[in-house]
Design a protein around this motif. Sequence first.
Motif, PDB file in Angstrom:
ATOM      1  N   LEU B 534      45.240  39.568  38.130  1.00  0.00           N
ATOM      2  CA  LEU B 534      45.081  38.206  38.660  1.00  0.00           C
ATOM      3  C   LEU B 534      46.162  37.290  38.107  1.00  0.00           C
ATOM      4  CD1 LEU B 534      41.200  37.791  38.453  1.00  0.00           C
ATOM      5  CD2 LEU B 534      42.573  38.036  40.517  1.00  0.00           C
ATOM      6  N   THR B 538      49.096  35.403  40.048  1.00  0.00           N
ATOM      7  CA  THR B 538      49.265  33.959  39.924  1.00  0.00           C
ATOM      8  C   THR B 538      50.727  33.623  39.648  1.00  0.00           C
ATOM      9  OG1 THR B 538      47.034  33.587  39.147  1.00  0.00           O
ATOM     10  CG2 THR B 538      48.672  31.988  38.458  1.00  0.00           C
ATOM     11  N   TYR B 848      33.654  41.178  36.842  1.00  0.00           N
ATOM     12  CA  TYR B 848      33.127  40.025  37.561  1.00  0.00           C
ATOM     13  C   TYR B 848      32.843  38.881  36.583  1.00  0.00           C
ATOM     14  CZ  TYR B 848      30.202  37.130  40.504  1.00  0.00           C
ATOM     15  OH  TYR B 848      29.696  36.071  41.196  1.00  0.00           O
ATOM     16  N   SER B 851      36.129  37.425  35.150  1.00  0.00           N
ATOM     17  CA  SER B 851      37.022  36.691  36.050  1.00  0.00           C
ATOM     18  C   SER B 851      36.770  35.191  35.953  1.00  0.00           C
ATOM     19  CB  SER B 851      36.835  37.166  37.477  1.00  0.00           C
ATOM     20  OG  SER B 851      35.518  36.927  37.889  1.00  0.00           O
ATOM     21  N   ARG B 852      35.565  34.808  35.547  1.00  0.00           N
ATOM     22  CA  ARG B 852      35.300  33.380  35.407  1.00  0.00           C
ATOM     23  C   ARG B 852      36.156  32.744  34.322  1.00  0.00           C
ATOM     24  NH1 ARG B 852      29.394  32.448  36.512  1.00  0.00           N
ATOM     25  NH2 ARG B 852      28.974  33.915  38.171  1.00  0.00           N
ATOM     26  N   THR B 855      39.497  31.767  35.763  1.00  0.00           N
ATOM     27  CA  THR B 855      39.536  31.013  37.021  1.00  0.00           C
ATOM     28  C   THR B 855      40.513  29.844  36.982  1.00  0.00           C
ATOM     29  OG1 THR B 855      37.260  31.607  37.398  1.00  0.00           O
ATOM     30  CG2 THR B 855      38.110  29.794  38.694  1.00  0.00           C
ATOM     31  N   SER B 856      40.453  29.048  35.902  1.00  0.00           N
ATOM     32  CA  SER B 856      41.265  27.834  35.885  1.00  0.00           C
ATOM     33  C   SER B 856      42.753  28.137  35.754  1.00  0.00           C
ATOM     34  CB  SER B 856      40.810  26.938  34.737  1.00  0.00           C
ATOM     35  OG  SER B 856      41.170  27.528  33.523  1.00  0.00           O
ATOM     36  N   VAL B 861      45.053  32.747  44.305  1.00  0.00           N
ATOM     37  CA  VAL B 861      44.301  33.995  44.306  1.00  0.00           C
ATOM     38  C   VAL B 861      42.902  33.668  43.763  1.00  0.00           C
ATOM     39  CG1 VAL B 861      45.230  34.643  42.038  1.00  0.00           C
ATOM     40  CG2 VAL B 861      44.289  36.395  43.503  1.00  0.00           C
ATOM     41  N   THR B 862      41.881  34.266  44.371  1.00  0.00           N
ATOM     42  CA  THR B 862      40.527  33.971  43.902  1.00  0.00           C
ATOM     43  C   THR B 862      40.169  34.933  42.774  1.00  0.00           C
ATOM     44  OG1 THR B 862      39.499  35.510  45.420  1.00  0.00           O
ATOM     45  CG2 THR B 862      39.815  33.258  46.224  1.00  0.00           C
ATOM     46  N   PRO B 863      39.248  34.531  41.899  1.00  0.00           N
ATOM     47  CA  PRO B 863      38.885  35.410  40.779  1.00  0.00           C
ATOM     48  C   PRO B 863      38.329  36.749  41.264  1.00  0.00           C
ATOM     49  CG  PRO B 863      37.883  33.244  40.522  1.00  0.00           C
ATOM     50  CD  PRO B 863      38.549  33.247  41.853  1.00  0.00           C
ATOM     51  N   GLN B 864      37.724  36.741  42.466  1.00  0.00           N
ATOM     52  CA  GLN B 864      37.134  38.000  42.960  1.00  0.00           C
ATOM     53  C   GLN B 864      38.045  38.656  43.990  1.00  0.00           C
ATOM     54  OE1 GLN B 864      35.038  35.108  42.982  1.00  0.00           O
ATOM     55  NE2 GLN B 864      34.295  35.683  40.947  1.00  0.00           N
ATOM     56  N   ASP B 865      39.339  38.400  43.867  1.00  0.00           N
ATOM     57  CA  ASP B 865      40.297  38.910  44.838  1.00  0.00           C
ATOM     58  C   ASP B 865      40.139  40.415  45.057  1.00  0.00           C
ATOM     59  OD1 ASP B 865      42.648  38.716  46.486  1.00  0.00           O
ATOM     60  OD2 ASP B 865      43.631  39.849  44.890  1.00  0.00           O
TER      61      ASP B 865
END
Lengths: 119, 903
Positions: B534, B538, B848, B851-852, B855-856, B861-865
């Motif tokens: 991730l 980014t 999962y 990934s939180r 996040t910031s 890209v989403t954390p759950q990409d």
Amino acid sequence: MPMHDTEPDALLPLPTAVFHILIALADRDRHGYSIMQDVAARTGGKVRLSAGTLYSSIRRMLEQGLVEELADSPDPASTDERRRYYRLSRFGKRVAGAEVERLNTLLQQARETGLVPGA
Amino acid sequence: MRSNALYRALLYCYPAAFRHEYGSQMVLAFSEELEHARQTKDRAGAASMWFRAALDALTVAPKEHFHVILQDLRYAFRTMAASPSFTAVAVLSLALGIGANTAIFSLWNSAIHASLPGVDKPEQLVILSDPDDQGMWTGRLSAREDGDRPFFTYAEFQQFRDNGNVLSAVMATESNFDSWQVRVGDGEWEQARGRLVSGGFFQVLGVSPVLGHVFTAADDSGDAPYAVISYSYWQRRFGGRPDVLGKALGMRKTTLTIIGIAPRGFFGETSGEQPDMWIPLSMQPSVLPGVDRLHDKSPKKVMWLHVFGRLKPGVTLAQAEAQMNSAFEAGLESFYSGVLTAENRADYLDQHIRVRPAARGASSVRTRFSQPLSALLAAVGVLLLIACANLANLLLARGAARRSEIALRLSLGASRGRIIRQMLTESLALAIMGGLAGLATAYLIHAALVRLMDFQMSFSLDPMVAAFAVAATLGSALLFGVLPAWQVTTMDAGEPLKEHSRSATGSIGRMGWGRFLVSLQLGLSLPLLVGAGLLARTLYNLQRVDLGYPAERLLLVRIDTREAGYNAVRRDTLIRDLLEQFRRIPAVRSASFSNLGVFSGGNSTLDIQVEGYVPNGDKDRKSSMDVVGPDYFSALGVPIVLGRGILESDRPGAPGICVVNAAFAKQFFEGRNPIGRSITSVEDNARMTCQVVGVANNARTQNLRRDVKPRYYLPAVPPFDVEFKSPIFLIRTATDSAPVLAVVRQIIQRADASLPIISANSIEEQMTPLTAQDRAVAQIAVAFGTVALTLAAIGLYGVLSYGIARRKSEIAIRIALGARPARVIAMVLRETTRMVIAGLALGAGLAYAASRIVTSQLFGVTPQDPLTLALAIGILVAVALSAAYFPAHRASKLDPMVALRSE
């Protein structure tokens, strides 16, 4: 693990408690309490070995091969099966002899230099 | 008897082995002696016996423990020396795990948690400004939306300093960290970093110089051309020579005298920075020329200072805050008295001070790095877990190899507790060696991290970090040591003999733990891989974000006309003259200039009124603004979507015009045609109106992550350029821009040799710092992910090799019975797949949850990409299968005759 390959000098000087125990075992095999009594009697009560000091020393002396534990009680009259008896080993005798020699030399030097009166 | 029970309880102070061996004899001897004392009515003797027994528990018992530990350690080291490759792998992976943890913790600790080093009683310090911010705000209003003031003016600092009701001492520092060109004596110009501070700086922080003297309150008024240098600068630049005192430091047009050297380990009031020198605030006009930051002209303030103080004894934060604020508000009221009206009163006066504890000092990195560092700390924690699981696995395998030895010791009467203790001591010895090697590793990793993240801090083994390293070492020892120790001792003493006859099938239970540990390692690796993926994506997204103009072949050159003494008219001529010459360079396609340039860090915001727009709130009355030269949009490469850009003909005397960006048009015109509408900026009581002549596409010139904000562009025409003293030229080249830069420098030199070039970069160079942190974090995450996966692969390889070695005869029989090599390989891979699937099931949940944390940090890209997750799983499976392939291949090549004969 007895360390028979050690030279007696390597163990000198002996801790006081160890030397006392060696002396106590010189005339006969003894169990723990008997050693404590003998040391107290010989020193007029000035040196009293506690059970902790005694057995910590015996543990070390067994490892160093200074004493041996007897399989059977040397005293046929003894009814107490719980007692464990210890005997001075041959190596123990040599170490005790070396310690006496060391102390003798020291004493002699003290006398020769006039630190203490004597022959 | 009660006395016997009491004595027996005392014996629990001794090691179990000693107690078992001699306990009953000791009780016997003690009771006999006590009995004797009783019979002779020797009360003093009995008392002395108890005293000696208690003393033994405190002196003899610890000695016995020490003896056992020493014995175990001796045994442990003998075992380690007997298998040097195992020991090397164990110590190395622990060194890596513990080292990485200690390094990140040290960074986290010093950047986020630790008190200021070298400062006296830091817990008494308070700060009135925002410790996490730095910069300079100029204008009328500058409190935040909630009214909190991030910085203060020089006059406000003087007010706090002289009004000593609640603070016993007050000092101010420049919130920015400066970089200067300096020269020692007549030497070469070189780079040095530092900041301006008030005369009371060192006294308030309780710092005495190691040599010379420091500033005093008298240095706040009048000329104070002095500098106090830091200990590390003294060592580095002057080789620690004492004759540095009195040396001249040339800086811009002034010369400072070095008067003192700060103590070692003191870095000032801001964490994460290592200044080379401190200079009195009163030197601002010569050291930071330009805006007069020491005197404000109502209603404009120059806010740029952090203000620190020490609370007077017995004063609470709340009391201090209330007192400071009432004085502060009175000051605001008198300062703004000329412009206050009934309507704007609240706007001007809604500013307040927050008094906060300042033991940790100010820090620009704290907010920026607290999240990435916490995430990295979690990641290295997982890494250490993986390393421990790996070691536990190795120990399990080795434990299995040592089973006959242990069985022998068990059958000879050694207690299980004794063997567990022995094995834990071995683990502890390994962990301690790993921990010591880990400290060296931590030092190296720390240095690498500091370089990557552009921190200014050195690795120090302060008590917190040392405690952490010890805890990590002991924790690891427990983690990897307990399971193998417990496993080995659950077996029967006679088991190994039977085992031998059963080796055709192997022991499933023990292999089960190994498999579990491999699954655990694979599972723990997955969140690290996903996180790394991730963050890498980014970084990729940030580097390829659409700026709205080509991010290449663009030069940004900033000059300072102020210092060279240009007035408005001469400046205008100079700029247009330079621009003309730049455009004549053959490789230059177009050139222009602007006040803010591109990613320069500055911004200007104005209160505006837009024709036909009714604002809803405060935010709707503000827009960002830039003052630009002719052909700005074509030079930058931003398309005009409606109307026209800013032209040569937009000169003094022409009607006031402006261009807005698409975000501005969207917010303020809401679908109406903006062309011909007017925008009025309101500053103090002056109003300036311009007509919109064009709409430009949105261009990212402020930051990469946030959306483009409404902005309008005014032509650089007097009197709009009153503050326009250090323009940034934008030079668009047809080819590689690097060679053009030299020509540009020559042109500027020829035009005026005294004209300082503040900066001259390509767009790529300008943008590198924007993604530096993301790049650092992504690189670290990828490194961790790789190490984690490597460890997991080693673990898998080990378990399979070991399992195959144990099942050699089974496999040999299969081959002898006609099983083809492919089937043997498939069998091993099937086993691997089971472990991988179990690991993935565990890892997906962890990934999962993890990934939180990131996040910031993410962008685009989403954390759950799903793609990243799929890629991470793919890599993990591929690595697992290749780690499994070699043992499988070896197994398929087993010669049945050789294998069976060896049994």
